[in-house]
Design a protein around this motif. Structure first.
Motif, PDB file in Angstrom:
ATOM      1  N   GLN A 182       0.817  -1.209   0.000  1.00 14.71           N
ATOM      2  CA  GLN A 182       0.000   0.000   0.000  1.00 14.71           C
ATOM      3  C   GLN A 182       0.857   1.267   0.000  1.00 14.71           C
ATOM      4  OE1 GLN A 182      -3.187   0.059  -0.489  1.00 14.71           O
ATOM      5  NE2 GLN A 182      -3.500  -2.153  -0.305  1.00 14.71           N
TER       6      GLN A 182
ATOM      7  N   ALA B   4      -6.644  -6.894   4.452  1.00 13.07           N
ATOM      8  CA  ALA B   4      -6.996  -6.768   3.032  1.00 13.07           C
ATOM      9  C   ALA B   4      -8.492  -7.061   2.883  1.00 13.07           C
ATOM     10  CB  ALA B   4      -6.170  -7.735   2.197  1.00 13.07           C
ATOM     11  N   LEU B   5      -9.294  -6.048   3.133  1.00 13.30           N
ATOM     12  CA  LEU B   5     -10.742  -6.232   3.195  1.00 13.30           C
ATOM     13  C   LEU B   5     -11.341  -6.732   1.888  1.00 13.30           C
ATOM     14  CD1 LEU B   5     -11.646  -3.031   5.238  1.00 13.30           C
ATOM     15  CD2 LEU B   5     -11.493  -5.371   6.084  1.00 13.30           C
ATOM     16  N   ASP B   6     -10.664  -6.452   0.767  1.00  9.80           N
ATOM     17  CA  ASP B   6     -11.203  -6.906  -0.515  1.00  9.80           C
ATOM     18  C   ASP B   6     -11.223  -8.434  -0.607  1.00  9.80           C
ATOM     19  OD1 ASP B   6      -8.386  -6.657  -0.447  1.00  9.80           O
ATOM     20  OD2 ASP B   6      -8.267  -6.824  -2.619  1.00  9.80           O
ATOM     21  N   ARG B   7     -10.325  -9.114   0.122  1.00  6.08           N
ATOM     22  CA  ARG B   7     -10.313 -10.583   0.119  1.00  6.08           C
ATOM     23  C   ARG B   7     -11.417 -11.146   1.015  1.00  6.08           C
ATOM     24  NH1 ARG B   7      -5.969 -13.071   2.504  1.00  6.08           N
ATOM     25  NH2 ARG B   7      -6.478 -14.972   1.370  1.00  6.08           N
TER      26      ARG B   7
ATOM     27  N   ASP C  96     -14.595  -9.913   1.445  1.00  6.66           N
ATOM     28  CA  ASP C  96     -15.863  -9.288   1.073  1.00  6.66           C
ATOM     29  C   ASP C  96     -16.858 -10.409   0.770  1.00  6.66           C
ATOM     30  OD1 ASP C  96     -18.015  -7.989  -0.034  1.00  6.66           O
ATOM     31  OD2 ASP C  96     -16.839  -6.792  -1.443  1.00  6.66           O
TER      32      ASP C  96
ATOM     33  N   ILE D 141     -18.082 -11.262  -2.880  1.00  8.08           N
ATOM     34  CA  ILE D 141     -17.286 -11.900  -3.933  1.00  8.08           C
ATOM     35  C   ILE D 141     -16.988 -13.366  -3.625  1.00  8.08           C
ATOM     36  CG2 ILE D 141     -16.193  -9.688  -4.511  1.00  8.08           C
ATOM     37  CD1 ILE D 141     -13.647 -10.768  -3.119  1.00  8.08           C
TER      38      ILE D 141
ATOM     39  N   SER E 285      -8.633  -1.042   7.319  1.00  7.95           N
ATOM     40  CA  SER E 285      -8.162  -1.334   5.968  1.00  7.95           C
ATOM     41  C   SER E 285      -6.648  -1.236   5.903  1.00  7.95           C
ATOM     42  CB  SER E 285      -8.775  -0.352   4.960  1.00  7.95           C
ATOM     43  OG  SER E 285      -8.233   0.942   5.138  1.00  7.95           O
TER      44      SER E 285
ATOM     45  N   GLN F 192      -5.074   0.204   3.575  1.00  8.99           N
ATOM     46  CA  GLN F 192      -4.769   1.563   3.113  1.00  8.99           C
ATOM     47  C   GLN F 192      -4.619   2.512   4.307  1.00  8.99           C
ATOM     48  OE1 GLN F 192      -7.208  -0.390   2.006  1.00  8.99           O
ATOM     49  NE2 GLN F 192      -7.370  -0.310  -0.232  1.00  8.99           N
TER      50      GLN F 192
END
Length: 373
Positions: A26, A164-167, A169, A172, A353, A355
């Motif tokens: 990041q 890594a919140l996108d992993r 979610d 998905i 997050s 980030q």
């Protein structure tokens, strides 16, 4: 600002390596120029280089090999001076023996990242606290307070790790039912799970010991313990298996071993348990919360700074299988409460997050090393 990080490990083993990777991934697009010195060769070296970051390997040997430690510190000091490094960060407390000495030799400010609760009793820990440092960065308020007592002369800053919140979610990932089917888990009944290295302080046995009380009311429930054997406690897995046999839970407790697709395993669970004793932080707690899972964690250490008991999770004492069983049953008995907690947990996870973590870490560096742009 040019930042040198001393990273003793080069394989992904736990949370410390994860936060290290998150910071570089990041922070690579910031105005920081990174340089990483690894204490061993491994997969992380290649990963860091793939980000376009300079990564070098200097095996320092064991601490008792004083001549190698000093030789490594001299090499690092020469690199720091040659490449005009502004600050040296030792990613783990023990590596500050090298980092502090290198900073002194190079005339550069040095600091270390304290990721476990310090006690000031161990000889090496006392020695680290005596090494030259501009400050210390910690991961929880509890660690910050403990470190401040030991080194009151140093600024001790707090930067919460990120996830890594996108992993994690749920939108998905497969539905819980689909995840169970894909992973070969029981399709019917409540599934209570735990994820972590096979170590006694992680408390897998406490969850196993809580299962008989849960099964009295929910006989179709199952427990899944996701995690691999740890080199330092290789006998713990055998202890856990014997405990399962002694309690007659062979058909109720699943041990799939080390797994890589953790988001899918957690997604399959109805209740997530984190039973560690004095967990320094607990990244996996946030991962489960990000998936909107009702979470139970220990009422000491890092989890208490993540979870508000009864609002976005439940807290129970370490080693208390009775209290843990009661908490599990509360979620299973009170579905409206469990759903309310799960929604609040998902919202709380957004505060952590990667980030935010990277930006907060960089801001902290600038505050500890003023005057460097």
């Amino acid at each position: 600002m040019k930042v040198m990080i001393l990273m003793p490990l080069a394989e992904q083993r736990g949370g410390s390596e994860m936060t290290f990777w998150d910071l570089l991934q990041q922070g690579r697009n910031s105005d920081i120029e990174w340089l990483v010195i690894f204490g061993e060769d491994g997969s992380l070296v290649k990963q860091v280089r793939s980000l376009g970051i300079d990564a070098q390997v200097f095996p320092s040997g064991r601490v008792r090999q004083l001549h190698r430690l000093v030789a490594t510190a001299i090499k690092i000091a020469l690199i720091a001076k040659r490449q005009q490094v502004d600050v040296i960060i030792s990613w783990m407390w023990l590596s500050h023996l090298t980092g502090g000495l290198a900073g002194l030799l190079a005339g550069k400010p040095a600091l270390w990242y304290q990721q476990e609760t310090p006690d000031g009793k161990n000889f090496l820990k006392r020695l680290v606290n005596l090494m030259p440092a501009r400050g210390v960065v910690t991961i929880t308020k509890a660690i910050q307070a403990a470190q401040s007592k030991i080194t009151p002369q140093l600024p001790v800053s707090l930067v919460y790790p990120g996830v890594a919140l996108d992993r994690f979610d749920p939108a998905i990932l497969p539905t819980p039912a689909m995840a169970r089917q894909k992973l070969g888990l029981p399709l019917q009944g409540p599934l209570i799970g735990i994820v972590g290295r096979m170590q006694r302080w992680k408390g897998m046995h406490v969850l196993v010991q809580a299962m008989p009380k849960v099964l009295q009311k929910y006989p179709n429930a199952h427990c899944v313990v996701v995690g691999g054997k740890h080199d330092l406690e290789a006998d713990y897995e055998d202890f856990l298996k014997s405990e399962i046999v002694n309690l007659g839970l062979q058909e109720k407790v699943i041990l799939p071993g080390l797994q890589r697709n953790i988001p899918e395993w957690v997604q399959a669970m109805d209740v997530f348990v984190h039973a560690s004793d004095q967990e320094p932080f607990g990244i996996v707690i946030i991962e489960a919360m990000a998936l909107g899972k009702p979470v139970i964690a220990g009422n000491a250490g890092g989890p208490t700074e993540i979870i508000t008991d009864g609002v976005n999770g439940l807290l129970t004492p370490y080693g208390d299988s009775e209290a843990l069983a009661i908490a599990i049953l509360r979620y299973l008995d009170e579905q409206d409460f469990a759903q309310k907690v799960a929604v609040a947990a998902r919202q709380r996870a957004l505060d952590f997050s990667t980030q935010n973590y990277a930006q907060n870490f960089i801001n902290t560096l600038r505050s500890l090393i003023p005057g460097v742009s």
